[in-house]
Design a protein around this motif. Structure first.
Motif, PDB file in Angstrom:
ATOM      1  N   GLY A  25       0.786  -1.219   0.000  1.00  0.00           N
ATOM      2  CA  GLY A  25       0.000   0.000   0.000  1.00  0.00           C
ATOM      3  C   GLY A  25       0.816   1.265   0.000  1.00  0.00           C
ATOM      4  O   GLY A  25       0.276   2.370  -0.156  1.00  0.00           O
ATOM      5  N   GLY A  27      -3.618   2.128   0.567  1.00  0.00           N
ATOM      6  CA  GLY A  27      -3.818   1.049   1.525  1.00  0.00           C
ATOM      7  C   GLY A  27      -4.411   1.549   2.836  1.00  0.00           C
ATOM      8  O   GLY A  27      -4.398   2.756   3.134  1.00  0.00           O
ATOM      9  N   ALA A  56      -4.887  -3.297   0.536  1.00  0.00           N
ATOM     10  CA  ALA A  56      -4.090  -2.493  -0.387  1.00  0.00           C
ATOM     11  C   ALA A  56      -4.610  -2.677  -1.802  1.00  0.00           C
ATOM     12  O   ALA A  56      -5.017  -3.782  -2.188  1.00  0.00           O
ATOM     13  CB  ALA A  56      -2.611  -2.880  -0.315  1.00  0.00           C
TER      14      ALA A  56
END
Length: 420
Positions: A45, A365, A382
């Motif tokens: 992420g 994320g 994510a």
């Protein structure tokens, strides 16, 4: 019960995931396929930054850089699943493919006050494609069908030791194993005769990564972090079977099979060395921003003497970070959520077309706190949106989306309670 659950899930998922279908991309036809051994969900992420400690509570394990577990003081179990959806385009057509697979399983824990250890499983690379082309020569039309399957898996262990309060060293050992299979079938329209070129290699061997990590406090609540890894070049054992057959298609089934060539070779698969460096600036339990550079000498890759793979150096640049509005908020749950953002650009090792294959994308994320406040367990999500290839350069273009979801469960193991 949590210990029993984590151990059983780790064993079950590790066995099940060995047979999963991971890749659907024609770009996986080169080398060992799509490279997947990179990061966990929280790192994904943040643009793929993996050589740094990216958990604000220091409560998740880092296997990309084992030295980055400097402040891990709690047992951490990590599990993740990735769904990849791709759209492929060329000058005349479009197709869509998707796949879902287990992307990471790991368990890590402190040993005393200075040492850390852990083990896990993760796909290392994947091959998965099926492409057909038509060519005409002297008014005869030939159909070439290309198909690939397999990949390499990694079962790995890591350990680290804090030399000082600011500097630590780590080592990771990967046992890589798997099958790589490529098949080319040539048929002639109007004729029943087919030629089949099959190339299969069974791979196993060890790979080692060294890591270093430095964390320096700046002022009262800020830190400067720097991390680096070096993966040694390695030679894996390769059992290669190269077979060419011809056969006639009778009632939609192969018949009168004739083996033209059969060769079995015991050789080496040479994986290259690679280097990663990263740095970040962060405020404790509030925010972090960092950057990372990755370099891999994939021009040194080689399967056997006849290997003519179009592979060169890999380079990747990533930036990313996280933000927690208020980690100690009791009024709003979303004030305690970890928000992550990042981006990356990669010159892949695939030398296809005039400029090779370039990949770039953005990531977002979230880390949702779950369980008890003291153990910092999280449900992680994510999303990665990106592109590789370019139809303007006369090659295939892939637009892809990776959706990764999983959890990090934390608890205190191997520590005697003072008060029960």
């Amino acid at each position: 019960m949590k210990k029993i659950f984590c151990g059983a899930l780790l064993a079950f998922c590790g066995v099940w995931s060995f047979g999963q279908d991971v890749s659907t991309s024609p770009f996986s036809s080169y080398g060992v396929g799509d490279l997947l051994f990179d990061n966990n969900i929280e790192q994904a992420g943040m643009g793929g930054i993996s050589a740094l400690s990216t958990n604000p509570y220091n409560s998740s394990a880092n296997f990309s850089n084992p030295a980055a577990n400097q402040a891990l003081n709690i047992t951490s179990f990590d599990f993740g699943i990735n769904t990849r959806a791709s759209q492929f385009k060329d000058a005349t057509s479009t197709s869509k493919k998707s796949t879902t697979y287990i992307s990471n399983i790991s368990l890590a824990f402190p040993i005393g006050t200075k040492a850390r250890a852990g083990f896990g499983f993760q796909p290392y690379s994947a091959i998965g494609y099926e492409v057909s082309t038509l060519t005409q020569n002297d008014q005869v039309t030939y159909q070439n069908s290309f198909k690939g399957d397999g990949g390499l898996n990694s079962v790995h262990v890591m350990g680290s030791y804090n030399i000082t309060n600011e500097f630590s060293l780590g080592l990771r050992a990967n046992y890589l194993f798997g099958d790589l299979e490529r098949d080319q079938i040539i048929s002639t329209q109007g004729l029943a005769l087919v030629t089949d070129y099959n190339y299969k290699s069974k791979i196993n061997g060890l790979q080692f990564t060294l890591g270093g990590y430095y964390s320096k406090r700046v002022g009262t609540n800020k830190r400067f972090d720097a991390g680096a890894t070096y993966t040694l070049g390695s030679s894996l054992n390769a059992k290669i079977t190269d077979m060419t057959t011809t056969y006639a298609v009778i009632d939609m089934s192969p018949g009168n099979i004739d083996t033209i060539q059969f060769k079995k070779v015991y050789g080496d698969l040479k994986l290259p060395q690679s280097v990663t460096v990263a740095a970040a600036f962060r405020k404790d339990l509030h925010w972090m921003i960092g950057a990372q550079l990755d370099w891999g000498d994939w021009a040194a890759y080689k399967m056997d003497e006849d290997d003519d793979s179009k592979i060169d150096t890999r380079f990747r640049a990533s930036v990313g970070g996280y933000w927690i509005p208020d980690f100690n908020s009791y009024k709003s749950y979303f004030q305690r959520v970890v928000y992550r953002l990042g981006g990356f650009y990669e010159a892949t090792p695939l030398q296809v077309g005039p400029e090779g294959i370039k990949k770039y994308g953005v990531t977002v994320g979230f880390g949702f706190p779950v369980g008890k406040d003291r153990d910092a367990s999280m449900l992680n999500l994510a999303v990665e949106l990106g592109q590789q290839g370019n139809t303007d350069a006369g090659i295939l273009k892939e637009n892809f989306a990776n959706v990764k979801i999983g959890f990090t469960l934390n608890d205190i193991w191997f520590r005697k309670r003072v008060i029960d």
